[in-house]
Design an enzyme around this catalytic site. Structure first.
Site: not given
Ligand SMILES: *Cc1c(COP(=O)(O)O)cnc(C)c1O
Length: 514
Positions: A112
């Site tokens: 993120k």
């Molecule tokens: C948010 C997240 C995901 C999923 O990503 P999306 O963009 O919502 O598909 C996968 N792995 C981790 C560790 C995340 O924080």
């Protein structure tokens, strides 16, 4: 470049306007009116670019109302020394033909950060440039990684403030510790007595509250949201698919122009959608492989064309993928409908009224030609961590492990061994308890239960995760990432707790402190 809404393609707005606004007023998501192309020649000229240079180039193709110097300002602040790797998103070779794109070298150790480090700069630049004098007030409910990454991204960014609500039931102890120790003059964190849905519903109600809106107006504040449907979060994610491809070219793993596959562990469909945009822009990509956990609504959709959210919700060891409605899928559907907003509206209505929709014919064929879907159960995820560590020495977090499992399944089922990039979305140290349990489990006793029974989270994971960091470091020989190591000495700064109906008071208190 102007932006439409997926639910109204007569809307035409600039990138600054849509980044400020987040969601279109009729509920649709903003999409670019055309997808810019990167020619093979241009791709070649980008080989020597570092991450920031590449980010400026890719962003400039979409965010055309930002000046070159504004984009340089945003990019250079976002991707600086808060990333522990100079490459920002380095690529590691795992086995022949499989390369790992590590997206977790930022300040919160999850992917993120790749978007939430730059979003505050894109937002404040948009506010200033459009002559808006108001301060941004970010209000977010989080089930884990987003809240911490948003706090870290907005902390001490001039012209912004942020309040994050997290549910008392539902975030891991590591995630909680990361949030309650958050530093920064403009940040607030409060626990809500309830689960994530309660917190989320509470935040939505606050966004619509007329009384609070008036107080906001008086204090010169405007609400905004940092969640993943904002285009300002999606567009920075396109960059690392280009950078990883160019990395493989530089390392002589592929020739320029050679097709690759990309595997993405998926929740809200944001990360994999960014890969789709990269492919549409001309990045040589053959297949996008969508990896899910037991909440395998996307696997079923890709295989059958039926998206059905009427199913049990499972809490798994890859919690950021515990999602039944993947919001960003709407953007891909819009493209698959050939940008017919009426058709898209009808699908979205069916989803909210009946709980499902289906696509067929050429639309389904198109979807299946680009995407392949698979999933891993909790046991398979554990087995994936264990067997990869035993055979390669590489430690994966549970989200990445889901991707690796699905990659193996893809190769087995299709016989397609195209060079592949696996997006690794979190550091294993973010989930030390589950990773340790996987590494310590003997034998491959889980193999053979593939997809049969759906166990939920295994027991024994509620030990204070912080103490497990050293243990994981010892078992894997890796160093604990500095931001997590530092948590031990951090003071607890946020102890506020409230019931769901008192969330509004927390927000009012924040507003009045301005
Ligand atoms: C948010 C997240 C995901 C999923 O990503 P999306 O963009 O919502 O598909 C996968 N792995 C981790 C560790 C995340 O924080």
């Amino acid at each position: 470049m102007k932006y439409h809404s997926t639910r109204n393609n007569k809307i035409s707005m600039t990138s600054m306007e849509i980044i400020k606004q987040g969601l279109s007023s009729e509920g649709g998501l903003f999409v670019p009116e055309t997808i810019p192309k990167v020619s093979r020649e241009e791709l070649k000229t980008l080989i020597p670019a570092d991450y920031r240079q590449l980010a400026r180039r890719i962003l400039s193709m979409y965010l055309t109302d930002y000046s070159e110097s504004q984009l340089a300002y945003c990019v250079d602040h976002a991707y600086a020394d808060q990333f522990s790797s100079p490459a920002v998103a380095p690529v590691t070779s795992l086995v022949d033909g499989l390369h790992i794109l590590e997206l977790w070298h930022g300040p919160t150790c999850a992917f993120k950060d790749m978007a939430l480090q730059i979003l505050p700069y894109l937002m404040t630049t948009a506010i200033q440039s459009t002559g808006d004098k108001r301060e941004i007030f970010i209000l977010t409910a989080t089930s884990g990684d987003t809240g911490k990454a948003a706090l870290e991204g907005f902390r001490d960014v001039p012209g912004t403030g942020i309040l994050v609500f997290y549910p008392l039931e539902g975030v891991s102890s590591m995630q909680k510790l990361q949030m309650i120790t958050q530093e920064g003059e403009n940040v607030s964190v409060a626990a809500v007595k309830g689960n994530f849905d309660d917190a989320q519903t509470g935040v939505k109600r606050i966004f619509r509250d007329a009384q609070l809106a008036e107080q906001m107006e008086q204090r010169n504040l405007r609400f905004s949201s940092a969640n993943s449907i904002n285009w300002g979060r999606l567009v920075p994610q396109i960059v690392y698919y280009f950078s990883s491809y160019l990395n493989l070219v530089k390392q002589d793993c592929i020739a320029l122009g050679q097709n690759i596959n990309i595997v993405v562990p998926t929740g809200n469909f944001g990360n994999i959608l960014a890969a789709w945009y990269a492919k549409e822009m001309g990045l040589p990509v053959n297949r996008l492989i969508c990896a899910s956990n037991d909440n395998n609504v996307l696997t079923d959709f890709i295989r059958t064309g039926v998206y059905d959210k009427r199913r049990s919700f499972y809490q798994t060891i890859s919690p950021s993928m515990d999602i039944l409605v993947s919001s960003n899928l709407e953007r891909l559907l819009y493209e698959l409908c050939e940008r017919d907003d009426a058709e898209l509206n009808s699908l979205m209505e069916q989803l909210s009224e009946k709980g499902y929709y289906s696509i067929e014919g050429s639309m389904l064929k198109n979807l299946q030609s680009m995407l392949w879907g698979g999933y891993a159960s909790v046991e398979e995820t554990m087995e994936s961590i264990r067997s990869t560590f035993r055979s390669t020495g590489y430690t994966m977090d549970p989200h990445t492990a889901v991707g690796k499992w699905v990659y193996n399944e893809y190769c087995r089922e299709t016989g397609d061994y195209t060079v592949t990039i696996l997006a690794s979305t979190a550091s294993p140290f973010k989930f030390p308890g589950d990773v340790l349990q996987a590494l310590k489990s003997e034998s491959s006793c889980f193999v053979g239960t593939a997809g049969s029974d759906k166990l939920s989270k295994p027991s024994g994971t509620h030990v204070d995760e912080i103490q497990l960091l050293d243990q994981l470091a010892e078992v894997t020989g890796l160093a604990v990432p500095a931001p997590l190591q530092g948590l031990r000495k951090k003071k607890i700064r946020h102890t506020a707790q409230c019931s769901i109906d008192k969330m509004k008071d927390q927000v009012a208190a924040y507003i009045n402190s301005k």
